[in-house]
Design an enzyme around this catalytic site. Structure first.
Site, PDB file in Angstrom:
ATOM      1  N   SER A   8       0.742  -1.155   0.008  1.00 27.09           N
ATOM      2  CA  SER A   8      -0.073  -0.013  -0.176  1.00 27.09           C
ATOM      3  C   SER A   8       0.887   1.161   0.151  1.00 27.09           C
ATOM      4  O   SER A   8       2.221   1.186   0.316  1.00 27.09           O
ATOM      5  CB  SER A   8      -0.899  -0.078   1.153  1.00 27.09           C
ATOM      6  OG  SER A   8      -1.755  -1.038   1.213  1.00 27.09           O
ATOM      7  N   SER A  63      -3.676  -3.599  -2.869  1.00 25.72           N
ATOM      8  CA  SER A  63      -2.922  -2.372  -2.425  1.00 25.72           C
ATOM      9  C   SER A  63      -4.090  -1.340  -1.783  1.00 25.72           C
ATOM     10  O   SER A  63      -5.005  -1.181  -2.139  1.00 25.72           O
ATOM     11  CB  SER A  63      -2.378  -1.765  -3.426  1.00 25.72           C
ATOM     12  OG  SER A  63      -1.449  -0.859  -3.109  1.00 25.72           O
ATOM     13  N   ASP A  98      -4.188   2.204  -1.249  1.00 20.89           N
ATOM     14  CA  ASP A  98      -3.821   3.678  -1.851  1.00 20.89           C
ATOM     15  C   ASP A  98      -4.565   4.602  -1.310  1.00 20.89           C
ATOM     16  O   ASP A  98      -5.630   4.966  -1.958  1.00 20.89           O
ATOM     17  CB  ASP A  98      -3.692   3.577  -3.242  1.00 20.89           C
ATOM     18  CG  ASP A  98      -2.873   2.247  -3.679  1.00 20.89           C
ATOM     19  OD1 ASP A  98      -1.808   1.873  -2.993  1.00 20.89           O
ATOM     20  OD2 ASP A  98      -3.048   1.625  -4.515  1.00 20.89           O
TER      21      ASP A  98
END
Length: 394
Positions: free
Chosen positions: A272, A310, A312
C-alpha cells in the site's frame, strides 16, 4: 527482549543486518531529472507550520516468535499547524484503491476539516495509535469544549519484516512520535511508520518532497509511506528501472545462490501507499479532494498500478484560512479560483513522484523476521541505468 527505539535522527545500535536512519543521497543529489522547483528543504515542512515526528522500533533478529519479534515498525505523525495548535484545517481525501485503512475520513468528508495530526503506522496498530491520539489530546487539555474525537490514522502492512501480530506499538510510542514532531528537515527511509516497509520490492518507507508554484508563490509538500508495487513496472524519471534491475529481490538470509522472484510473504504487488499532501494555498475541502486525487498520478508515474491488494489512500490539507472552524458567527474564508488550481495539481504530481523516489533512496537494506532480507535500491546501479537512457543530469 530489549526494545531499541529511534526518534527522528537518533542513531543507536541495532541487530546485525538492520539499517538505522541516516542521511543518504536524495533524488536531486543523484542527478535524477525531476520537473518543478522544490522548496528550500524539498520536504512537506516547506509548508509553513507543518511538523513531522517519528518513533522507530527496531529489536531482535532471527526466527519470528509472535509477541517477541523481530520488531521492525513504528509511528509517524504529521501536524498541519504544528503540535502546539488545536486549530483544524480544511481537508479532503481520496482512495485510489481501498484495501487499507485511514480512520476518521468519514468526518473529514462530512465536515471538510482535519482535526489534529495525521498518523501513520502498521496495519495492526491503527487502533492503539488512534486511541493514543485521543489520550494525547485529552492530556493537552484540548477537549474542554468537545466531547469526542475522530483521529486520522493510516496504515500499511509491514508483516514481512516485522512481527506485526506481536502488537509492539504502544500508546507511549504514538505519544513519542507526536511529542517529537518539529519543522525543518524530515528524516526519511526506514523510520517511523515506514520502518518495515517494502516499495517495488526494494526497501521502502518514508519519503518527502515539495514544489513551489510559480506565479502565486504557493507551496505544495508531500509525505509518503511507500509500501506498494511489483518490481517490473517500476519507472524512475520515465526509465524502466524495475526491468533493468530485476535482481536484489527479497530473500531469506543467507541469500547466496538463486533467489525466487516471489517470496511467500511478498507477492508481486502486495502492499500500500499512504500520501499526505500539504499546501498553503487557500483551498476549500472540495478543492483539496481534487488535490488528493492528483497524488494518484504521481504514483502512476512510478509504475504504480493500484493493485487489488493495495491500500492507496491519500489526504490533502491547507494551512490557509486559520480559525475557519470557530463558532463565532459567519466565518470569512479565502478561496483560490478553480481556474488557477491546475499548477497546484501539477505540483502535487511532481512532489509525489519525488517523495516516493526519496523514500527508496533513503532506505537501507534490512533483515527482519525469519531472516527476510529486503535490499535497498542501489544508488550506483540506478545512476548507470539512468545514464544508459540519457536521463542523468550532469
Amino acid at each position: 527482549m530489549k526494545l531499541v527505539s529511534l526518534i527522528l535522527a537518533a542513531v543507536v545500535s541495532a541487530p546485525s543486518g538492520v539499517a538505522t536512519a541516516q542521511r543518504r543521497e536524495r533524488a536531486r543529489d543523484l542527478g535524477i531529472p525531476l520537473e518543478g522547483t522544490p522548496g528550500p528543504l524539498d520536504a512537506i515542512t516547506d509548508v509553513a507550520g507543518v511538523e513531522v515526528g517519528h518513533r522507530t522500533l527496531i529489536a531482535g533478529a532471527g526466527p519470528l516468535v509472535v509477541g517477541k519479534g523481530p520488531v521492525r515498525t513504528g509511528v509517524t505523525a504529521i501536524f498541519p499547524r504544528g503540535k502546539a495548535s488545536d486549530d483544524p484545517v480544511f481537508a479532503g481525501w481520496f482512495a485510489m484503491n481501498g484495501n487499507g485503512e485511514m480512520t476518521g475520513t468519514t468526518w473529514v468528508e462530512e465536515s471538510g476539516f482535519l482535526w489534529g495530526p495525521v498518523m501513520i503506522t502498521n496495519t495492526h496498530s491503527v487502533g492503539v495509535v488512534r486511541d493514543a491520539v485521543i489520550q494525547w489530546i485529552v492530556r493537552q487539555g484540548r477537549m474542554q469544549h468537545d466531547e469526542w474525537s475522530l483521529p486520522v490514522v493510516a496504515e500499511t502492512w509491514d508483516g514481512g519484516l516485522n512481527d506485526i501480530n506481536g502488537f509492539h506499538v504502544t500508546k507511549e510510542d504514538a505519544w513519542a512520535a507526536m511529542d517529537s514532531a518539529r519543522g525543518g528537515p524530515v528524516v526519511e527511509g526506514s523510520v517511523g511508520g515506514g520502518t518495515g516497509m517494502v516499495c517495488n520490492r526494494f526497501k521502502g518507507g518514508i519519503g518527502t518532497a515539495s514544489r513551489r508554484v510559480a506565479g502565486d508563490g504557493y507551496t505544495v509538500g508531500v509525505l509518503v509511506q511507500c509500501n506498494y508495487g511489483a518490481r517490473a513496472p517500476l519507472r524512475i524519471a520515465g526509465v524502466p528501472v524495475g526491468r533493468e534491475i530485476p535482481d536484489l529481490l527479497p530473500c531469506r538470509a543467507p541469500c547466496a545462490g538463486a533467489r525466487s522472484a516471489r517470496d511467500p510473504r511478498r507477492g508481486d504487488d502486495v502492499g500500500s501507499i499512504i500520501i499526505v499532501v500539504a499546501t498553503d494555498a487557500p483551498l476549500l475541502p472540495h478543492q483539496l479532494k481534487r488535490i488528493a486525487k492528483r497524488a494518484a498520478l504521481g504514483v502512476g508515474r512510478m509504475g504504480g498500478l493500484a493493485a487489488n491488494s493495495s491500500g492507496d489512500i491519500f489526504i490533502a490539507f491547507s494551512t490557509a484560512n486559520p480559525h475557519a472552524s470557530r463558532d463565532s458567527g459567519v466565518a470569512q474564508v479565502a478561496m483560490a479560483p478553480d481556474e488557477r488550481i491546475t499548477p497546484l495539481f501539477e505540483a502535487t504530481v511532481q512532489a509525489t513522484e519525488e517523495a516516493i523516489v526519496n523514500a527508496m533512496l533513503a532506505a537501507t537494506t534490512m533483515t527482519g523476521a525469519d531472516d527476510l532480507t529486503v535490499y535497498a535500491l542501489p544508488h550506483d546501479r540506478l545512476r548507470e541505468v539512468l545514464r544508459k537512457y540519457n536521463r542523468l543530469n550532469p
